[in-house]
Design a protein around this motif. Structure first.
Motif, PDB file in Angstrom:
ATOM      1  N   GLY A   3       0.653  -1.052  -0.001  1.00 36.90           N
ATOM      2  CA  GLY A   3       0.034  -0.190   0.052  1.00 36.90           C
ATOM      3  C   GLY A   3       0.922   1.284  -0.029  1.00 36.90           C
ATOM      4  N   ASN A   4       0.661   1.977   1.064  1.00 32.45           N
ATOM      5  CA  ASN A   4       1.323   3.546   1.018  1.00 32.45           C
ATOM      6  C   ASN A   4       2.242   3.347   2.013  1.00 32.45           C
ATOM      7  OD1 ASN A   4      -0.393   3.139   3.447  1.00 32.45           O
ATOM      8  ND2 ASN A   4      -0.849   5.414   3.437  1.00 32.45           N
ATOM      9  N   LEU A   5       3.186   2.135   2.312  1.00 31.04           N
ATOM     10  CA  LEU A   5       4.096   2.201   3.392  1.00 31.04           C
ATOM     11  C   LEU A   5       5.231   3.053   2.234  1.00 31.04           C
ATOM     12  CD1 LEU A   5       4.163  -1.590   4.494  1.00 31.04           C
ATOM     13  CD2 LEU A   5       4.040   0.684   5.788  1.00 31.04           C
ATOM     14  N   PRO A   6       6.391   3.663   3.084  1.00 29.42           N
ATOM     15  CA  PRO A   6       7.212   4.430   2.704  1.00 29.42           C
ATOM     16  C   PRO A   6       8.175   3.079   1.733  1.00 29.42           C
ATOM     17  CG  PRO A   6       7.308   4.979   4.850  1.00 29.42           C
ATOM     18  CD  PRO A   6       6.348   3.695   4.570  1.00 29.42           C
ATOM     19  N   GLN A   7       8.572   3.615   0.682  1.00 28.19           N
ATOM     20  CA  GLN A   7       9.605   2.762  -0.142  1.00 28.19           C
ATOM     21  C   GLN A   7      11.022   2.562   0.551  1.00 28.19           C
ATOM     22  OE1 GLN A   7       7.841   1.403  -2.257  1.00 28.19           O
ATOM     23  NE2 GLN A   7       8.531   2.158  -4.491  1.00 28.19           N
ATOM     24  N   ALA A   8      10.983   1.687   1.442  1.00 25.00           N
ATOM     25  CA  ALA A   8      11.986   1.352   2.385  1.00 25.00           C
ATOM     26  C   ALA A   8      11.963   0.081   2.794  1.00 25.00           C
ATOM     27  CB  ALA A   8      11.972   2.509   3.508  1.00 25.00           C
ATOM     28  N   PRO A   9      13.011  -0.497   3.465  1.00 21.76           N
ATOM     29  CA  PRO A   9      13.030  -1.798   4.044  1.00 21.76           C
ATOM     30  C   PRO A   9      12.028  -1.993   4.853  1.00 21.76           C
ATOM     31  CG  PRO A   9      15.339  -1.045   3.832  1.00 21.76           C
ATOM     32  CD  PRO A   9      14.333   0.083   3.367  1.00 21.76           C
ATOM     33  N   VAL A  10      11.286  -3.066   5.117  1.00 19.42           N
ATOM     34  CA  VAL A  10      10.274  -3.433   6.169  1.00 19.42           C
ATOM     35  C   VAL A  10      11.005  -4.367   7.042  1.00 19.42           C
ATOM     36  CG1 VAL A  10       8.126  -4.497   6.888  1.00 19.42           C
ATOM     37  CG2 VAL A  10       7.968  -3.012   5.110  1.00 19.42           C
ATOM     38  N   ASN A  11      11.438  -4.141   8.261  1.00 23.02           N
ATOM     39  CA  ASN A  11      12.331  -5.029   8.971  1.00 23.02           C
ATOM     40  C   ASN A  11      11.868  -5.996   9.825  1.00 23.02           C
ATOM     41  OD1 ASN A  11      14.590  -3.484   8.153  1.00 23.02           O
ATOM     42  ND2 ASN A  11      14.062  -1.950   9.580  1.00 23.02           N
ATOM     43  N   ASP A  12      10.404  -5.795  10.136  1.00 26.20           N
ATOM     44  CA  ASP A  12       9.667  -6.717  10.951  1.00 26.20           C
ATOM     45  C   ASP A  12       8.042  -6.471  10.761  1.00 26.20           C
ATOM     46  OD1 ASP A  12       9.025  -8.777  12.864  1.00 26.20           O
ATOM     47  OD2 ASP A  12       9.683  -7.794  14.682  1.00 26.20           O
ATOM     48  N   VAL A  13       7.373  -7.617  11.135  1.00 17.52           N
ATOM     49  CA  VAL A  13       5.912  -7.589  11.074  1.00 17.52           C
ATOM     50  C   VAL A  13       5.342  -8.443  12.212  1.00 17.52           C
ATOM     51  CG1 VAL A  13       6.021  -9.534   9.221  1.00 17.52           C
ATOM     52  CG2 VAL A  13       3.822  -7.955   9.853  1.00 17.52           C
ATOM     53  N   VAL A  14       4.645  -7.895  12.750  1.00 14.36           N
ATOM     54  CA  VAL A  14       3.934  -8.706  13.979  1.00 14.36           C
ATOM     55  C   VAL A  14       2.546  -8.612  14.100  1.00 14.36           C
ATOM     56  CG1 VAL A  14       6.082  -8.434  15.569  1.00 14.36           C
ATOM     57  CG2 VAL A  14       4.365  -6.636  15.765  1.00 14.36           C
ATOM     58  N   LEU A  15       1.870  -9.661  14.569  1.00 14.93           N
ATOM     59  CA  LEU A  15       0.483  -9.375  14.626  1.00 14.93           C
ATOM     60  C   LEU A  15      -0.171  -9.056  16.344  1.00 14.93           C
ATOM     61  CD1 LEU A  15       0.934 -11.402  12.333  1.00 14.93           C
ATOM     62  CD2 LEU A  15      -1.683 -11.972  12.433  1.00 14.93           C
ATOM     63  N   GLY A  16      -0.799  -7.989  16.250  1.00 19.55           N
ATOM     64  CA  GLY A  16      -1.228  -7.784  17.617  1.00 19.55           C
ATOM     65  C   GLY A  16      -2.470  -8.380  18.053  1.00 19.55           C
ATOM     66  N   ALA A  17      -3.221  -7.863  18.958  1.00 21.83           N
ATOM     67  CA  ALA A  17      -4.658  -8.503  19.467  1.00 21.83           C
ATOM     68  C   ALA A  17      -5.483  -7.993  18.261  1.00 21.83           C
ATOM     69  CB  ALA A  17      -5.153  -7.766  20.735  1.00 21.83           C
ATOM     70  N   GLY A  18      -6.542  -8.897  18.017  1.00 21.19           N
ATOM     71  CA  GLY A  18      -7.666  -8.861  16.793  1.00 21.19           C
ATOM     72  C   GLY A  18      -7.018  -8.821  15.557  1.00 21.19           C
ATOM     73  N   GLY A  19      -5.781  -9.345  15.438  1.00 22.19           N
ATOM     74  CA  GLY A  19      -5.393  -9.224  14.145  1.00 22.19           C
ATOM     75  C   GLY A  19      -4.405  -8.079  13.580  1.00 22.19           C
ATOM     76  N   VAL A  20      -4.481  -7.188  14.452  1.00 23.74           N
ATOM     77  CA  VAL A  20      -3.827  -5.827  14.049  1.00 23.74           C
ATOM     78  C   VAL A  20      -2.394  -6.169  13.581  1.00 23.74           C
ATOM     79  CG1 VAL A  20      -3.150  -3.530  14.764  1.00 23.74           C
ATOM     80  CG2 VAL A  20      -5.248  -4.646  15.531  1.00 23.74           C
ATOM     81  N   LEU A  21      -2.080  -5.549  12.254  1.00 30.28           N
ATOM     82  CA  LEU A  21      -0.704  -5.589  12.045  1.00 30.28           C
ATOM     83  C   LEU A  21       0.048  -4.246  12.387  1.00 30.28           C
ATOM     84  CD1 LEU A  21      -1.076  -6.976   7.991  1.00 30.28           C
ATOM     85  CD2 LEU A  21       0.096  -8.471  10.126  1.00 30.28           C
ATOM     86  N   TYR A  22       1.386  -4.775  12.393  1.00 32.21           N
ATOM     87  CA  TYR A  22       2.080  -3.639  12.973  1.00 32.21           C
ATOM     88  C   TYR A  22       3.553  -4.022  12.143  1.00 32.21           C
ATOM     89  CZ  TYR A  22      -0.634  -2.797  16.800  1.00 32.21           C
ATOM     90  OH  TYR A  22      -1.647  -2.837  17.859  1.00 32.21           O
ATOM     91  N   VAL A  23       4.277  -3.030  11.401  1.00 38.79           N
ATOM     92  CA  VAL A  23       5.637  -3.034  10.636  1.00 38.79           C
ATOM     93  C   VAL A  23       6.607  -2.184  11.311  1.00 38.79           C
ATOM     94  CG1 VAL A  23       4.488  -4.356   8.696  1.00 38.79           C
ATOM     95  CG2 VAL A  23       4.729  -1.756   8.732  1.00 38.79           C
TER      96      VAL A  23
END
Length: 747
Positions: free
Chosen positions: A668-688
């Protein structure tokens, strides 16, 4: 050697609910080889790791990649909530430049490589931030004019060392001792090696513009401003597109005489060129207006990085340390006539060894203002001679390794400040011992983080050149395993069972919080191990662990013994540089049978029967940084990918709901840069976690693309290397590469 509370703010219910939309079918894939979800069914040098991870294979880092991505990140809306710093405050990190306030005694300024600018008012004991949190935190040089004006040059001039070199955005000026800053030009300088202010005219400034490490051109060479940075003219040009000025110094005995060091340096996907015909020393006898290259014994055909020291007490006395083009020691020379002629001093094994095989990491010489024969040279150890270079001693224990900056305090004879990979030190004995380390310097470069639900004050992580550090075991953070600190784990059911590694998968386990450590590396099976070798718990039983070399290993007894459960999951070893065929991430599902892996050569694998059979479900991607598995569905996984894109269609984040049969691009609209980690929070919330901070998934836009928000405020513009999610205490803990740990109150 070497502790904080989580913030109280929450993400709004809207953001939590909206993330559900991100997980519904219907998003269109972007990028070659990515399909719509089918809803039916030999060790490299340390500097190689981060560069290879953050570059697309076969491509250099795009010009202005970091700055462009930072602007994209800043344009995104932020959720409520504030990140809170959580230490360490006493470990420190790489300091590349130092300056003294001309009017305020005991006031020293320190520029951290990726941690911004700091000021101490108590002679280097405690530091306070002096740099805008949302400006680039990559620093190269700091200088103070006689009238108190500060000049800061952004972008680190050192070419990596366990890290990627982040470029800057030019020169900045402050006329109120750092409370506010204004841009002062040379925006395309990439990095700034040094700044010199004419002691007779505070508006007359010389800058050594080092240039981009990755791309030719831009602002390179020595620049002169007569109006405090409002305008500049290049007074010393460079002979080619990859030559930059890495130093500029004024002769303290003759202000009209100025010296500059030029250096050829270039980082390409498959090699480093840290020397060449453009490297050399230049002198101006008219304040910087005109220059000539010095020979008379100095290399004129080509060399590596050169460090230069100018004596105050003996006019005309110079010293130079010369690096070879392969990074080894090339010689130590002296001149008695201002650089017209040079003589090589006897080679000394300890001085040679101090440069190791990366003289390009140092290139600094400092001469005692009161004694021209008393000289310090930057190296792994701080090298000192008291006889002008005939004999040498190494300061190997009292100060941290890897020296980068030094400044002498004229108000206190014998006092000097030293900056290295461990932070700021002070000596009141001319640098011949008597060292004290700063006690508050919160700019540690972290690779990883580990947290435990049993104690929110217990945090550990791996730090660049500062080992594995922990918040317990003493009154402050302390190092419990040396080297470059990398993977750290804390057993969620027993906070005293911890795991830590240093480079290339040398890993240890402990049952007493790290006080005693037992290595288990030799119990694992691998032909190759990544510089940051992944070690992960099984989500159901922490007695079960996974360790990834080029094969996946599994332990069922807390890491005491290991068995390989896969063949080689990579494309085999590379040549001289990364990627060279290692597993970079492991994620086990809660069903006890499904395990996912990702590699440095862009492959993702899955086993549904605990290793009896493996299926490759992705290939041809950039470096796979992390995989997160849906705790309710072992066939649903999220894959984060690294690499600066420069507008390409390659994805940053992918999702599958059918065990890898098809994928959806969630970038999507994430910056054009490395994503170093992805975790799932409560209720399926995505954090990167990205090089531009932390983002939370929000919703789909009208164009069908995923939409992301910046997570909260208060986090400096600094790369976030790793995230730990603690659902029991509703918090995220972030490892930043330059500003230590931060915590955030999450649902």
């Amino acid at each position: 050697m070497r502790a904080g509370r989580p913030g109280r703010a929450r993400i709004t219910a809207l953001a939590v609910l909206a993330i559900a939309a991100l997980l519904v079918p219907g998003a269109h894939a972007a990028g070659a080889g990515i399909q719509e979800d089918d809803e039916d069914g030999g060790p490299a040098a340390p500097a190689e790791f981060s560069y290879a991870q953050k570059a697309i294979p076969g491509q250099p880092l795009p010009r202005h990649a970091y700055d462009t991505a930072a602007a994209q990140a800043a344009a995104l809306h932020a959720t409520p909530g504030t990140w809170q710093p959580a230490g360490p405050a006493n470990i420190g990190g790489r300091v590349v430049s130092l300056a003294l306030d001309p009017a305020r005694p005991d006031t020293v300024y320190a520029a951290a490589a990726s941690g911004g600018l700091w000021r101490s008012a108590d002679a280097g004991k405690n530091f306070e931030p002096l740099w805008p949190a949302q400006q680039t935190q990559a620093m190269g040089a700091i200088a103070a004019a006689p009238d108190g004006t500060l000049y800061a040059g952004t972008g680190e001039p050192n070419p990596g060392g366990g890290s990627v070199t982040y470029e800057g955005t030019g020169i900045y000026r402050s006329t109120d001792r750092g409370r506010t800053w204004q841009p002062a030009g040379l925006r395309d300088s990439g990095a700034v090696g040094a700044i010199d202010v004419d002691p007779r005219s505070p508006r007359r400034v010389l800058v050594a513009a080092t240039g981009s490490l990755y791309n030719a051109g831009g602002d390179r060479g020595v620049y002169l401003s007569d109006d405090a940075g409002s305008s500049w003219r290049r007074v010393l040009d460079v002979p080619n597109g990859y030559t930059g000025a890495v130093d500029v110094q004024r002769d303290p005995a003759n202000p009209e005489r100025v010296y500059a060091v030029l250096w050829d340096h270039r980082r390409e996907p498959d090699k480093r060129t840290y020397g060449g015909t453009g490297s050399g020393v230049y002198r101006s006898d008219d304040g910087g207006a005109h220059w000539r290259r010095l020979g008379g014994g100095l290399p004129t055909v080509g060399s590596g990085r050169i460090g230069l020291g100018v004596a105050r007490s003996e006019p005309g006395r110079l010293y130079a340390t010369v690096g070879a083009t392969d990074g080894t020691f090339g010689g130590f020379l002296t001149s008695a006539d201002g650089g017209d002629t040079w003589s090589r001093l006897p080679d000394n094994p300890s001085l040679t060894d101090s440069q190791s095989s990366y003289s390009w990491w140092f290139g600094k010489v400092w001469v005692d203002p009161a004694d021209a024969r008393h000289v310090h040279v930057a190296g792994v150890a701080l090298m000192t001679t008291k006889d002008g270079g005939t004999t040498w001693t190494a300061e190997e224990n009292a100060v941290h390794a890897d020296q980068h900056a030094m400044i002498w305090d004229p108000r206190h004879p014998g006092r000097l400040y030293l900056g290295n990979d461990g932070g700021v030190y002070r000596s009141d004995a001319r640098g011949d011992g008597g060292w004290t380390k700063a006690v508050y310097e919160p700019w540690t470069q972290l690779y990883t983080v580990a947290a435990t639900p049993q104690d929110t004050g217990r945090i550990s992580g791996g730090a660049q050149d500062n080992g594995s550090i922990r918040s317990w075991g003493g009154p402050r953070f302390n190092e419990y395993l040396g080297g470059d600190g990398l993977q750290n784990l804390i057993d969620p059911t027993d906070k005293n069972k911890v795991y830590a590694c240093y480079q290339y998968g040398s890993c240890f386990r402990s049952t007493d919080g790290g006080n005693t450590l037992t290595e288990y590396t030799d119990s694992t099976t691998a032909d190759r191990r990544n510089w940051l070798t992944p070690v992960q718990f099984d989500p159901v039983s922490p007695n079960v662990l996974y360790y990834g070399g080029n094969r996946l290993n599994r332990s069922t007894d807390g890491g005491a013994t290991w068995q390989p459960i896969s063949p080689d999951l990579t494309g085999g070893p590379g040549h001289d540089t990364y990627p060279y065929g290692t597993i970079t991430t492991v994620a086990a599902a809660r069903d006890g049978r499904t395990v996912w892996t990702g590699t440095d050569d862009g492959r993702v694998w899955i086993t549904r029967d605990l290793g009896a059979h493996w299926t490759q479900v992705l290939a041809g991607q950039p470096w796979v940084t992390r995989i997160a598995v849906d705790p309710a569905d072992p066939t649903t996984a999220y894959v984060s990918l690294s690499g600066y894109r420069s507008g390409s269609a390659q994805p940053h984040l992918l999702r599958t709901r059918n065990a890898g049969t098809s994928w959806t691009d969630l970038s999507g609209n994430l910056p054009q840069a490395p994503v170093n980690d992805v975790v799932l929070g409560a209720g399926g919330v995505l954090y990167v976690a990205t090089d531009q901070g932390v983002f939370v998934g929000a919703a789909y836009g009208a164009d069908g693309r995923a939409r992301w928000l910046r997570l909260g405020g208060g986090l400096p513009l600094v790369p976030v290397s790793d995230l730990a999610y603690d659902p029991a205490n509703h918090r995220l803990v972030a490892a930043t590469f330059g500003r230590g740990f931060y915590t955030f109150r999450a649902p």
